[in-house]
Design a protein around this motif. Sequence first.
Motif, short mmCIF file in Angstrom:
data_model
loop_
_atom_site.label_atom_id
_atom_site.label_comp_id
_atom_site.label_asym_id
_atom_site.label_seq_id
_atom_site.Cartn_x
_atom_site.Cartn_y
_atom_site.Cartn_z
N GLU A 198 0.86 -1.25 -0.22
CA GLU A 198 0.11 0.11 0.28
C GLU A 198 0.83 1.22 -0.03
O GLU A 198 1.83 1.51 0.94
CB GLU A 198 -1.01 -0.03 1.23
CG GLU A 198 -1.79 1.22 1.39
CD GLU A 198 -2.89 1.03 2.37
OE1 GLU A 198 -3.29 2.25 2.64
OE2 GLU A 198 -3.10 0.16 2.83
N THR A 199 0.77 2.07 -1.12
CA THR A 199 1.73 3.08 -1.12
C THR A 199 0.99 4.50 -1.63
O THR A 199 0.14 4.23 -2.71
CB THR A 199 2.87 2.71 -2.26
OG1 THR A 199 3.46 1.36 -1.94
CG2 THR A 199 3.84 3.99 -2.42
N ASP A 200 1.33 5.51 -1.09
CA ASP A 200 0.78 6.76 -1.44
C ASP A 200 1.68 7.23 -2.81
O ASP A 200 2.93 7.54 -2.43
CB ASP A 200 0.71 7.86 -0.47
CG ASP A 200 -0.07 8.92 -0.70
OD1 ASP A 200 -0.15 9.22 -2.09
OD2 ASP A 200 -0.42 9.82 0.12
N VAL A 201 1.10 7.25 -3.76
CA VAL A 201 1.74 7.53 -5.23
C VAL A 201 1.74 9.07 -5.51
O VAL A 201 1.96 9.47 -6.53
CB VAL A 201 1.64 6.81 -6.24
CG1 VAL A 201 1.98 5.25 -5.85
CG2 VAL A 201 0.31 6.83 -6.63
N VAL A 202 1.20 9.89 -4.67
CA VAL A 202 0.77 11.10 -5.37
C VAL A 202 1.92 12.18 -5.75
O VAL A 202 1.93 12.77 -6.61
CB VAL A 202 -0.33 11.94 -4.27
CG1 VAL A 202 0.50 12.45 -3.16
CG2 VAL A 202 -0.95 13.31 -4.97
N ILE A 245 -7.60 1.47 -5.66
CA ILE A 245 -6.75 2.97 -5.60
C ILE A 245 -7.89 3.66 -4.73
O ILE A 245 -9.13 3.72 -4.90
CB ILE A 245 -6.78 3.72 -7.10
CG1 ILE A 245 -5.66 2.70 -8.01
CG2 ILE A 245 -6.23 5.08 -6.75
CD1 ILE A 245 -4.37 2.66 -7.48
N ILE A 246 -7.28 4.33 -3.61
CA ILE A 246 -8.03 5.23 -2.79
C ILE A 246 -7.60 6.61 -3.08
O ILE A 246 -6.42 6.96 -2.78
CB ILE A 246 -8.15 4.64 -1.53
CG1 ILE A 246 -8.41 3.34 -1.32
CG2 ILE A 246 -8.78 5.66 -0.42
CD1 ILE A 246 -8.33 2.47 0.31
N ASN A 288 -12.05 -0.17 -7.25
CA ASN A 288 -11.58 -1.54 -7.19
C ASN A 288 -11.43 -2.01 -8.72
O ASN A 288 -12.22 -2.16 -9.60
CB ASN A 288 -12.64 -2.35 -6.54
CG ASN A 288 -12.72 -2.09 -5.10
OD1 ASN A 288 -11.85 -1.72 -4.41
ND2 ASN A 288 -13.98 -1.55 -4.59
N ARG A 289 -10.30 -2.60 -8.99
CA ARG A 289 -9.90 -3.36 -10.21
C ARG A 289 -10.79 -4.45 -10.68
O ARG A 289 -11.01 -4.53 -11.66
CB ARG A 289 -8.38 -3.59 -10.26
CG ARG A 289 -7.91 -4.46 -11.45
CD ARG A 289 -7.83 -3.31 -12.50
NE ARG A 289 -7.31 -3.73 -13.69
CZ ARG A 289 -7.92 -4.18 -14.78
NH1 ARG A 289 -9.09 -4.27 -14.63
NH2 ARG A 289 -7.05 -4.74 -15.78
N SER A 290 -11.41 -5.06 -9.52
CA SER A 290 -12.20 -6.14 -9.86
C SER A 290 -13.60 -5.79 -10.40
O SER A 290 -14.15 -6.50 -11.05
CB SER A 290 -12.48 -6.81 -8.59
OG SER A 290 -13.09 -5.88 -7.60
N ALA A 322 -2.17 3.41 -3.80
CA ALA A 322 -2.17 2.12 -4.72
C ALA A 322 -1.94 0.97 -3.88
O ALA A 322 -0.93 0.90 -3.13
CB ALA A 322 -1.11 2.46 -5.44
N ILE A 323 -3.13 0.06 -3.83
CA ILE A 323 -3.01 -1.14 -3.03
C ILE A 323 -2.99 -2.48 -3.82
O ILE A 323 -3.85 -2.29 -4.79
CB ILE A 323 -4.19 -1.07 -2.09
CG1 ILE A 323 -4.28 0.10 -1.31
CG2 ILE A 323 -4.21 -2.38 -1.38
CD1 ILE A 323 -5.65 0.24 -0.32
N ILE A 324 -1.98 -3.35 -3.21
CA ILE A 324 -1.97 -4.67 -3.98
C ILE A 324 -2.01 -5.43 -2.93
O ILE A 324 -1.62 -5.56 -1.96
CB ILE A 324 -0.78 -4.84 -4.78
CG1 ILE A 324 -0.40 -4.04 -5.82
CG2 ILE A 324 -0.61 -6.47 -5.00
CD1 ILE A 324 0.67 -4.33 -6.68
N TYR A 325 -3.27 -6.41 -2.93
CA TYR A 325 -3.61 -7.34 -1.73
C TYR A 325 -2.48 -8.39 -1.96
O TYR A 325 -2.17 -8.94 -3.07
CB TYR A 325 -5.03 -7.83 -1.68
CG TYR A 325 -6.19 -6.60 -1.69
CD1 TYR A 325 -5.80 -5.64 -0.58
CD2 TYR A 325 -7.02 -6.47 -2.50
CE1 TYR A 325 -6.79 -4.62 -0.45
CE2 TYR A 325 -7.99 -5.18 -2.39
CZ TYR A 325 -7.83 -4.42 -1.43
OH TYR A 325 -8.54 -3.37 -1.21
N SER A 326 -2.24 -9.16 -0.90
CA SER A 326 -1.53 -10.54 -1.02
C SER A 326 -2.36 -11.53 -1.56
O SER A 326 -2.74 -12.31 -0.63
CB SER A 326 -0.69 -10.63 0.26
OG SER A 326 -0.05 -11.53 0.25
#
Length: 880
Positions: A198-202, A245-246, A288-290, A322-326
């Motif tokens: 989970e990373t803030d990419v702004v 993405i939040i 949500n990408r899904s 930006a979030i990638i779930y495990s």
Amino acid sequence: MKGDIMAKMHKLTKGGQTIFPATIYDAVVNPNTRKSLTTELSELENEEIYLKTQIEGSIDKDLITENTVWIDGTWDWETNSSAGNSIQKQNYKHTKLTDVGYYDTLKMSGLSEKVDASDIFPSISIYSGSEQIEYLRGSSAVINMDKYSDRSNINIIIQAKQDNSIIPSVIANSKAKVVKPEELIPIQSSLKKIEGSETDVVDALVWNKKRWETGTNQPNGGELQYNATQKIWYARIDISEYDSIICDGLLNGSSISTSASTLNGICIYGDNILIKGIKDASNENIINRSDYSQYSKLELILQCKSTSDNEFIAVGEPSVRAIIYSTIASKNEFDKLSLGVNQNSSDIGKIYNLIEGVDNKDIFSSFVWNKRRWLTGTNQPNGKEQNYNSVQKLWSSNKFDISDYDTVTVKGLSNNISISNSADKLSSLVLYGNDNVIYELIDGTGPVTINTSDYSQYTKLELILQTKSTSDNEFIAVGEPSVVVYKAGISSEKPKPKRVVIVGDSLCGNDTALIRYELGNILKNRGYELIPHTQGGEKTIGNLTRAGGIGIRVKGEFTIPANGTVICALESAWIKSDGNYQDTPYNSISSGQNVQVVINGIRGKLAKQAIDAVGIAFYTENGTFIKSLSETGTHSIPSSATKYAFTINNPNVGEPHITINEDTVDIETNTTRDGYIDSKGQYHYSELFKCSELLPINQGEIYFDSLATSLLYEFTRLEEGRETKIGVGNVFFDAALYDDKDYPHIWFTGQNSGYESEEDWANMVRSSANNFSEKYIVCSTPLVATNAKLIYQANKCFGARYINLRAYTQGQAVYDGQALGIIEGQYTASDYETLFWPGSDKIHQNNLLSYIWAAKMWNTLLELGYVEGERIETGDYYLP
């Protein structure tokens, strides 16, 4: 792409110099690591190179190219910097190769030799990051990267000649390990999918000084010129690889949008088509990408206000997380799964070996070798690491588990006898049972076979091997060593070890001389192993005992503890003609000797306790010591003796008696002191003994039995168990009785007395042989103890199993030596003493006669059907 972005950026200058951005990649900073995008991209590129190298492999890749940057001068190891005087700078150059740990091996050549007498200018300097690891010398070297525990940041600096008279070369190789190149996935993505993120990419986004418009004017969106009043900037981000993405704190475009021209805070694009617009993105929005799985590529256009017209400085505190779930597993779970798979694979291999067996497989290549020596001996009985020695060039392996094999045959290792002693051994083979040294071999030329059934009391058996390498830089074994393993499958029969046991005294020699030396070499070349039960200086009864032939009797009650050592008084179980037992089962047990016995089913080590206690000591009237006695029986009292003292064990070992001229001595009343008298007549305090004061004595005879004996022993059990009481008269045996039950024996005996008569000798040997199989021969001493009476008893008891070595040596040995090709033809039988005892030692024969005897012993065993193979008819195996 980089050029397009730069064309659209405004620069910040100071004093005519551009200070922002030098490049867009230098300007953008990772908010987590605070590294510039230039640094991040470089590191990612290196990671990708590493991954590709590990997966695709690399074959003979030369790391020295036309683009390699060389620096004039030498490299100073001590100051860790470029160095060199003007001459050195004219003659030498150096360069740094980074991240070479990606490869498995580096083969280097064409480097400079030593610059001068100093040690500070090596040809190869090796670093982990900036930390010094080691340096190497010489024009060439091979480095195996497996030697470094952390290969992630290995750098080297190499030094070469300026004139390129020899072209420097660094050839890198690595094996392909996992998948084909076309199956590669981006390294960051794969790691994130395993671990999650989970990373803030702004702050890492590229913000453009323009607005993004949708609506009827531009249904799929497009750019609008910057508006200094609105101060809106936009950025694009590909979110295909993320799960969610939040967004929060972005533009609220509701008040400045129309149906024709809409300024959304967030625009969602699927496969380059506008899917959805969110005008008010000032609060949290979750994408949500899904929800958009039908699209192969998903992108966002984000808009936000800036406080500046010259650079993007966001209003408020917007965030784009930006979030990638495990979705696969956490790294810990992945590691556990990997370990589980490895364990299951290992278990499957063991099950396969159990069912199918292992038929003489060489597993030498499975050992992991270390640039170090492995030291055992009395100074470090369980072994320890020792630094590498470039003269000895010994490398040692990690421990290797051999518990699951039936036999392990090792040969071709180095002979380390010349560089070892009892205190510090550099054994070529060290066997561990439950993490303790139980067997070791200094000369590893072999072959030597380890039968794991001999060590069934241990749950784990492991080997450490040690041998020489041809290289200081990587392990390249001298010769052709091998470790061949065998395991019978469930349906196959386990092979019996092929062994021959020899029992005897110093005439048998040891592993470097005399019969053991010569016979051992013959047996090795016939596929047999020699098991020695020999001890120089030991009496006949002692060597028969240590071979498991004669029992050991308990003289005094003792208790074996659940764990540890107990002191016990022992004697031989062999009874003499006068009804008393022989005094000692072992006349000699040297320090560190592995003598094992089995008492009431409990296996343990036996050692002599070094206490010089005697039964009787005689003195003159003024207290001068005359002599001492320990041998049970009747003795004459010395003519000058007027006083005596006696010592008994505490507790007693049997019931002690003393009779002087038919008068019985009151033992209990007269033992007034704690301690003992030694063989020099001196008193010593000890709670293990009780002794008398000096008592008067008249001339005549003294009889005694069961007095103090210095023959106390220490029994140390090998495995923890329950406490066990052992009573007087209990008889037990050396562990050889159980270990060597099925093997042919050579009983070489008769030299060092230890028997009452020739008939007593024959009875001892026959009784001992009867404890084992019928496959044995008896060889009597070649010296004068082999007299007519002994020969008569030997012929009567042993028949064809008996070899009269005295008669053989004096009559036939010279001619057999000539037939073997090791004695010249001019000699006759009468020359035996000149040939076989050439020096001043007329007791111990030389190796020449030892080989002739050994050939005679082997051929006799073969003729009697006790061994399999071919006759020895040449001197091919003679070791001078």
